[in-house]
Design a protein around this motif. Structure first.
Motif, PDB file in Angstrom:
ATOM      1  N   LYS A   1      32.079  30.346  30.463  1.00 60.53           N
ATOM      2  CA  LYS A   1      33.086  31.368  30.213  1.00 60.53           C
ATOM      3  C   LYS A   1      34.021  31.462  31.413  1.00 60.53           C
ATOM      4  O   LYS A   1      33.574  31.556  32.559  1.00 60.53           O
ATOM      5  CB  LYS A   1      32.441  32.742  29.966  1.00 60.53           C
ATOM      6  CG  LYS A   1      31.649  32.836  28.679  1.00 60.53           C
ATOM      7  CD  LYS A   1      32.583  32.864  27.471  1.00 60.53           C
ATOM      8  CE  LYS A   1      31.796  33.058  26.184  1.00 60.53           C
ATOM      9  NZ  LYS A   1      32.687  33.075  24.991  1.00 60.53           N
ATOM     10  N   VAL A   2      35.308  31.451  31.114  1.00 54.21           N
ATOM     11  CA  VAL A   2      36.316  31.498  32.172  1.00 54.21           C
ATOM     12  C   VAL A   2      36.862  32.918  32.283  1.00 54.21           C
ATOM     13  O   VAL A   2      37.211  33.530  31.274  1.00 54.21           O
ATOM     14  CB  VAL A   2      37.476  30.526  31.872  1.00 54.21           C
ATOM     15  CG1 VAL A   2      38.520  30.575  32.978  1.00 54.21           C
ATOM     16  CG2 VAL A   2      36.942  29.108  31.718  1.00 54.21           C
ATOM     17  N   SER A   3      36.929  33.425  33.510  1.00 50.70           N
ATOM     18  CA  SER A   3      37.454  34.774  33.715  1.00 50.70           C
ATOM     19  C   SER A   3      38.592  34.762  34.721  1.00 50.70           C
ATOM     20  O   SER A   3      38.701  33.866  35.557  1.00 50.70           O
ATOM     21  CB  SER A   3      36.350  35.717  34.207  1.00 50.70           C
ATOM     22  OG  SER A   3      36.005  35.410  35.548  1.00 50.70           O
ATOM     23  N   GLU A   4      39.422  35.773  34.623  1.00 54.25           N
ATOM     24  CA  GLU A   4      40.535  35.906  35.561  1.00 54.25           C
ATOM     25  C   GLU A   4      40.030  36.109  36.986  1.00 54.25           C
ATOM     26  O   GLU A   4      40.627  35.622  37.953  1.00 54.25           O
ATOM     27  CB  GLU A   4      41.429  37.077  35.149  1.00 54.25           C
ATOM     28  CG  GLU A   4      42.705  37.191  35.979  1.00 54.25           C
ATOM     29  CD  GLU A   4      43.625  38.269  35.458  1.00 54.25           C
ATOM     30  OE1 GLU A   4      44.782  38.318  35.921  1.00 54.25           O
ATOM     31  OE2 GLU A   4      43.196  39.068  34.591  1.00 54.25           O
ATOM     32  N   ASP A   5      38.916  36.829  37.136  1.00 56.96           N
ATOM     33  CA  ASP A   5      38.347  37.066  38.463  1.00 56.96           C
ATOM     34  C   ASP A   5      37.992  35.752  39.159  1.00 56.96           C
ATOM     35  O   ASP A   5      38.202  35.605  40.366  1.00 56.96           O
ATOM     36  CB  ASP A   5      37.088  37.938  38.354  1.00 56.96           C
ATOM     37  CG  ASP A   5      37.420  39.377  38.027  1.00 56.96           C
ATOM     38  OD1 ASP A   5      38.577  39.781  38.237  1.00 56.96           O
ATOM     39  OD2 ASP A   5      36.528  40.102  37.542  1.00 56.96           O
ATOM     40  N   GLN A   6      37.477  34.806  38.402  1.00 56.90           N
ATOM     41  CA  GLN A   6      37.145  33.498  38.992  1.00 56.90           C
ATOM     42  C   GLN A   6      38.396  32.812  39.527  1.00 56.90           C
ATOM     43  O   GLN A   6      38.429  32.338  40.660  1.00 56.90           O
ATOM     44  CB  GLN A   6      36.492  32.597  37.941  1.00 56.90           C
ATOM     45  CG  GLN A   6      35.087  32.987  37.536  1.00 56.90           C
ATOM     46  CD  GLN A   6      34.605  32.134  36.378  1.00 56.90           C
ATOM     47  OE1 GLN A   6      35.298  31.976  35.383  1.00 56.90           O
ATOM     48  NE2 GLN A   6      33.410  31.581  36.510  1.00 56.90           N
ATOM     49  N   ILE A   7      39.423  32.740  38.682  1.00 56.27           N
ATOM     50  CA  ILE A   7      40.630  32.007  39.042  1.00 56.27           C
ATOM     51  C   ILE A   7      41.364  32.676  40.209  1.00 56.27           C
ATOM     52  O   ILE A   7      41.952  31.993  41.058  1.00 56.27           O
ATOM     53  CB  ILE A   7      41.563  31.882  37.821  1.00 56.27           C
ATOM     54  CG1 ILE A   7      40.820  31.230  36.646  1.00 56.27           C
ATOM     55  CG2 ILE A   7      42.805  31.076  38.166  1.00 56.27           C
ATOM     56  CD1 ILE A   7      40.259  29.850  36.949  1.00 56.27           C
ATOM     57  N   LEU A   8      41.315  33.998  40.271  1.00 53.29           N
ATOM     58  CA  LEU A   8      41.980  34.713  41.371  1.00 53.29           C
ATOM     59  C   LEU A   8      41.409  34.343  42.729  1.00 53.29           C
ATOM     60  O   LEU A   8      42.099  34.430  43.748  1.00 53.29           O
ATOM     61  CB  LEU A   8      41.860  36.233  41.149  1.00 53.29           C
ATOM     62  CG  LEU A   8      42.744  36.843  40.068  1.00 53.29           C
ATOM     63  CD1 LEU A   8      42.385  38.298  39.841  1.00 53.29           C
ATOM     64  CD2 LEU A   8      44.218  36.711  40.441  1.00 53.29           C
ATOM     65  N   GLN A   9      40.139  33.956  42.768  1.00 58.53           N
ATOM     66  CA  GLN A   9      39.505  33.597  44.043  1.00 58.53           C
ATOM     67  C   GLN A   9      39.874  32.190  44.516  1.00 58.53           C
ATOM     68  O   GLN A   9      39.672  31.857  45.686  1.00 58.53           O
ATOM     69  CB  GLN A   9      37.969  33.672  43.899  1.00 58.53           C
ATOM     70  CG  GLN A   9      37.435  34.977  43.364  1.00 58.53           C
ATOM     71  CD  GLN A   9      37.893  36.171  44.169  1.00 58.53           C
ATOM     72  OE1 GLN A   9      37.862  36.156  45.402  1.00 58.53           O
ATOM     73  NE2 GLN A   9      38.321  37.213  43.481  1.00 58.53           N
ATOM     74  N   LEU A  10      40.388  31.366  43.622  1.00 54.03           N
ATOM     75  CA  LEU A  10      40.545  29.943  43.937  1.00 54.03           C
ATOM     76  C   LEU A  10      41.577  29.585  45.010  1.00 54.03           C
ATOM     77  O   LEU A  10      41.283  28.758  45.887  1.00 54.03           O
ATOM     78  CB  LEU A  10      40.856  29.161  42.655  1.00 54.03           C
ATOM     79  CG  LEU A  10      39.679  28.928  41.715  1.00 54.03           C
ATOM     80  CD1 LEU A  10      40.121  28.119  40.505  1.00 54.03           C
ATOM     81  CD2 LEU A  10      38.554  28.204  42.441  1.00 54.03           C
TER      82      LEU A  10
END
Length: 239
Positions: free
Chosen positions: A193-202
């Motif tokens: 599952k992909v979340s916005e929180d994950q991508i924001l950390q990248l």
């Protein structure tokens, strides 16, 4: 009676002269197209001038102002205005390209909803390649078809979120029950599952890992576990 006839024909001639002047003066001699990044300008020009009166700037501009003008499936909007009387200005807004799929028939670019917006023989747009799911027949302006709908939905979400953060990934791949983002030699495991929180950390993490190779594990990040680990030298499994 003769005076009335005279005035009638005088008025009629005057109207004719005005109409002819409008036709000649507002005859399209030049069309300026802007806003298009992947749509050929000629295809837009042909679209807006295709009907019998499409050579007149007033007519074409009025048609689009009234919402009667044609568009293309991959365009969000077309705005038409008049520069000089014989110059038509056309500004288009294209659907944003999120990723692409490549096969023996070419390269197929798609938007955030999975609709194919462009087919090309060369790689022209900096968006990630999508791999890991079986896609059916690919046709321009049609949605991508796959039986792995839930996985593909997450892949689309990943490409969309990467774009919002201006992260220019190389690939987004589904393998070994996980979604991986390939960024150079850094492989980001996002889990299922992909979340916005994950991508924001990248962005800041990828910047620090520049020049290194390994897997960034973020598959548990969305579950309340904010621990992120980077395993140097680890590459995604083949299957």
């Amino acid at each position: 009676m003769s005076v009335r006839i005279y005035h009638f024909f005088t008025a009629l001639i005057g109207i004719g002269i005005v109409a002819l002047s409008l036709f000649v003066f507002f005859h399209i001699q030049k069309i300026e197209v802007s806003g298009n990044e992947y749509t050929d300008s000629n295809s837009i020009t042909e679209l807006i001038t295709e009907d019998p009166y499409g050579t007149n700037t007033l007519y074409v501009c009025g048609k689009y102002m009234l919402g009667k003008g044609k568009s293309l499936p991959h365009l969000d909007s077309i705005k038409v205005s008049i520069g000089k009387p014989w110059v038509l200005k056309v500004h288009v807004k294209e659907k944003t390209v999120s990723g692409y799929i490549e096969n023996e028939n070419g390269i197929f670019y798609f938007d955030g909803e999975g609709m194919v917006v462009l087919k090309s023989n060369t790689h022209t747009i900096d968006v990630p390649l999508i791999e890991g799911v079986e896609i059916g027949e690919l046709n321009l302006y049609e949605s991508l078809k796959t039986e792995e709908k839930e996985v593909f939905k997450e892949l689309l979400e990943a490409t969309r979120l990467l774009q919002t953060q201006e992260i220019h990934a190389d690939k987004v791949v589904y393998k070994n029950n996980s979604i991986y983002v390939y960024y150079g030699a850094v492989y980001v495991n996002l889990g299922t599952k992909v979340s916005e929180d994950q991508i924001l950390q990248l962005p800041p993490i990828i910047e620090k890992l520049e020049g290194q190779e390994g897997t960034l594990h973020m598959e548990d990040y969305q579950r309340g576990n904010h621990t992120i680990t980077f395993k140097k030298g680890e590459i995604p499994p083949d299957s």
